[in-house]
Design a protein around this motif. Structure first.
Motif, PDB file in Angstrom:
ATOM      1  N   THR A  20       0.824  -1.202   0.000  1.00  0.00           N
ATOM      2  CA  THR A  20       0.000   0.000   0.000  1.00  0.00           C
ATOM      3  C   THR A  20       0.862   1.257   0.000  1.00  0.00           C
ATOM      4  O   THR A  20       1.970   1.275   0.533  1.00  0.00           O
ATOM      5  CB  THR A  20      -0.929   0.038   1.223  1.00  0.00           C
ATOM      6  OG1 THR A  20      -0.151  -0.052   2.422  1.00  0.00           O
ATOM      7  CG2 THR A  20      -1.923  -1.101   1.180  1.00  0.00           C
TER       8      THR A  20
ATOM      9  N   ASP B 268      -6.942   3.769   0.159  1.00  0.00           N
ATOM     10  CA  ASP B 268      -8.242   4.428   0.274  1.00  0.00           C
ATOM     11  C   ASP B 268      -9.308   3.371   0.561  1.00  0.00           C
ATOM     12  O   ASP B 268      -8.965   2.188   0.746  1.00  0.00           O
ATOM     13  CB  ASP B 268      -8.558   5.219  -1.004  1.00  0.00           C
ATOM     14  CG  ASP B 268      -8.515   4.352  -2.257  1.00  0.00           C
ATOM     15  OD1 ASP B 268      -8.814   3.133  -2.170  1.00  0.00           O
ATOM     16  OD2 ASP B 268      -8.187   4.878  -3.333  1.00  0.00           O
TER      17      ASP B 268
ATOM     18  N   THR C  32      -9.087  -0.022  -1.032  1.00  0.00           N
ATOM     19  CA  THR C  32      -8.102  -0.959  -0.488  1.00  0.00           C
ATOM     20  C   THR C  32      -8.700  -1.770   0.651  1.00  0.00           C
ATOM     21  O   THR C  32      -8.416  -2.970   0.794  1.00  0.00           O
ATOM     22  CB  THR C  32      -6.862  -0.199   0.002  1.00  0.00           C
ATOM     23  OG1 THR C  32      -6.394   0.682  -1.014  1.00  0.00           O
ATOM     24  CG2 THR C  32      -5.750  -1.168   0.361  1.00  0.00           C
TER      25      THR C  32
ATOM     26  N   SER D  47       2.702   5.543   4.114  1.00  0.00           N
ATOM     27  CA  SER D  47       1.450   6.292   4.011  1.00  0.00           C
ATOM     28  C   SER D  47       1.228   7.148   5.250  1.00  0.00           C
ATOM     29  O   SER D  47       1.781   6.882   6.320  1.00  0.00           O
ATOM     30  CB  SER D  47       0.269   5.339   3.832  1.00  0.00           C
ATOM     31  OG  SER D  47       0.409   4.568   2.660  1.00  0.00           O
TER      32      SER D  47
ATOM     33  N   ALA E 193      -4.378   8.027   5.962  1.00  0.00           N
ATOM     34  CA  ALA E 193      -4.608   7.023   4.929  1.00  0.00           C
ATOM     35  C   ALA E 193      -4.678   5.625   5.537  1.00  0.00           C
ATOM     36  O   ALA E 193      -5.531   4.811   5.157  1.00  0.00           O
ATOM     37  CB  ALA E 193      -3.509   7.092   3.870  1.00  0.00           C
TER      38      ALA E 193
ATOM     39  N   THR F  11      -7.990   4.470   7.002  1.00  0.00           N
ATOM     40  CA  THR F  11      -9.058   4.021   6.096  1.00  0.00           C
ATOM     41  C   THR F  11      -9.068   2.507   5.934  1.00  0.00           C
ATOM     42  O   THR F  11     -10.077   1.950   5.494  1.00  0.00           O
ATOM     43  CB  THR F  11      -8.923   4.673   4.701  1.00  0.00           C
ATOM     44  OG1 THR F  11      -7.713   4.212   4.070  1.00  0.00           O
ATOM     45  CG2 THR F  11      -8.911   6.185   4.799  1.00  0.00           C
TER      46      THR F  11
ATOM     47  N   ASP G 242      -4.964  -1.305  -5.521  1.00  0.00           N
ATOM     48  CA  ASP G 242      -6.088  -0.854  -6.350  1.00  0.00           C
ATOM     49  C   ASP G 242      -6.662  -1.979  -7.197  1.00  0.00           C
ATOM     50  O   ASP G 242      -7.043  -1.785  -8.349  1.00  0.00           O
ATOM     51  CB  ASP G 242      -5.664   0.319  -7.241  1.00  0.00           C
ATOM     52  CG  ASP G 242      -4.330   0.080  -7.956  1.00  0.00           C
ATOM     53  OD1 ASP G 242      -3.827  -1.061  -7.880  1.00  0.00           O
ATOM     54  OD2 ASP G 242      -3.811   1.024  -8.558  1.00  0.00           O
TER      55      ASP G 242
END
Length: 295
Positions: free
Chosen positions: A8, A12, A15, A36, A40, A43, A89
């Motif tokens: 990652t 977002d 994910t 990150s 982030a 999330t 993604d």
């Protein structure tokens, strides 16, 4: 035991959906985060807890290849027999992993198997690549009607690899940082005598690049990445051309591809000045064999 390794970088809510989807298909998930922000990571925190996943925070962007290698090492420590790689993604179908494992077991000489990947964006394309004279090209609609397709290489996302094959072929090449990491590993696997196979019944949605555009007279969409990716794609294409892993015709094909890539991003794409600067730096570092992150 299958362990999914998810890399990652700025995850977002999609994910989180990926982690939940994998949680019902594999025995363990290792999330390797490339620096990150705390916001982030929040999330995906609930999804990580629900799936019983492990989170490894690297604290900085070390590149996808290094992060994959960290996850693979952890998977081995957990007793994994197979590793499933995944980008953040992507979104697998509910039966993807089971289909991949069945295909791997049924295919003599298979070193890795991958799913039928479709881009989840307007103008997207099927991301299944097969051998052609001048290099890997998209599989034809007719080829994709077969239950299994021998691939030129597999995209990392959704790729299922036995741990023993990773031991024989070696880790991902951290010199590449991002872009062509999966291509380089797959060509090493093929050089070692392994087959790479796509199971067309195993489905994965995936996002590749920042946007796609269609040019006049060209049915296949063109992927438009940000300027920094111009650096990595130019540099790493030079790395591939000089790697010794490509047949002569493929080297010529990649030289032509690189020339077209440079022309498109220098003339037709937006932010041309930034792109030209990154392309020039990528060519310089590629010729100098300078790998790792952009400096």
């Amino acid at each position: 035991m299958i362990v999914a390794v998810v890399v990652t970088y700025g995850p977002d809510p999609r994910t989180a959906e990926l982690i939940r989807a994998l949680g019902s298909q594999v025995e363990q998930i290792v999330v390797v985060d490339n620096g990150s922000s705390p916001a982030a990571l929040r999330t995906i925190s609930e999804a990580i807890d629900t799936a019983g996943a492990q989170l490894i925070e690297l604290g900085d962007n070390t590149g996808i290849a290094h992060a994959q290698n960290v996850g693979i090492v952890r998977a081995k420590e957990l007793g994994a027999t197979h590793v499933l790689l995944s980008d953040q993604d992507s979104l697998p179908a509910s039966d993807m992993v089971a289909r991949l494992l069945a295909r791997l077991d049924a295919t003599p000489g298979a070193g890795a198997v991958g799913p039928y990947i479709a881009e989840n964006k307007p103008g997207g394309d099927e991301l299944v690549y097969v051998d052609r004279r001048w290099g890997p090209r998209r599989a034809s609609a007719e080829e994709l009607t077969s239950p299994a397709v021998d691939a030129a290489f597999l995209l990392a996302s959704g790729c299922l690899i036995p741990m023993e094959v990773l031991g024989a072929v070696g880790p991902m090449n951290a010199k590449f940082f991002i872009d062509h990491v999966d291509l380089e590993w797959c060509l090493r696997a093929r050089t070692a005598g392994y087959r790479l196979v796509v199971d067309t019944g195993a489905h994965l949605e995936h996002s590749l690049g920042d946007a796609t555009v269609t040019l006049p007279g060209r049915p296949q969409p063109v992927h438009v990445h940000g300027p920094i990716r111009c650096y990595y794609l130019a540099r790493n294409t030079i790395f591939m051309i000089r790697s010794g892993l490509l047949p002569v015709a493929w080297r010529a094909g990649y030289v032509v591809w690189l020339a077209k890539f440079i022309a498109f991003h220098s003339i037709l794409a937006d932010r041309r000045r930034a792109r030209i600067r990154e392309l020039a730096a990528g060519i310089r570092d590629g010729l100098a064999r300078r790998g790792g992150p952009r400096t």
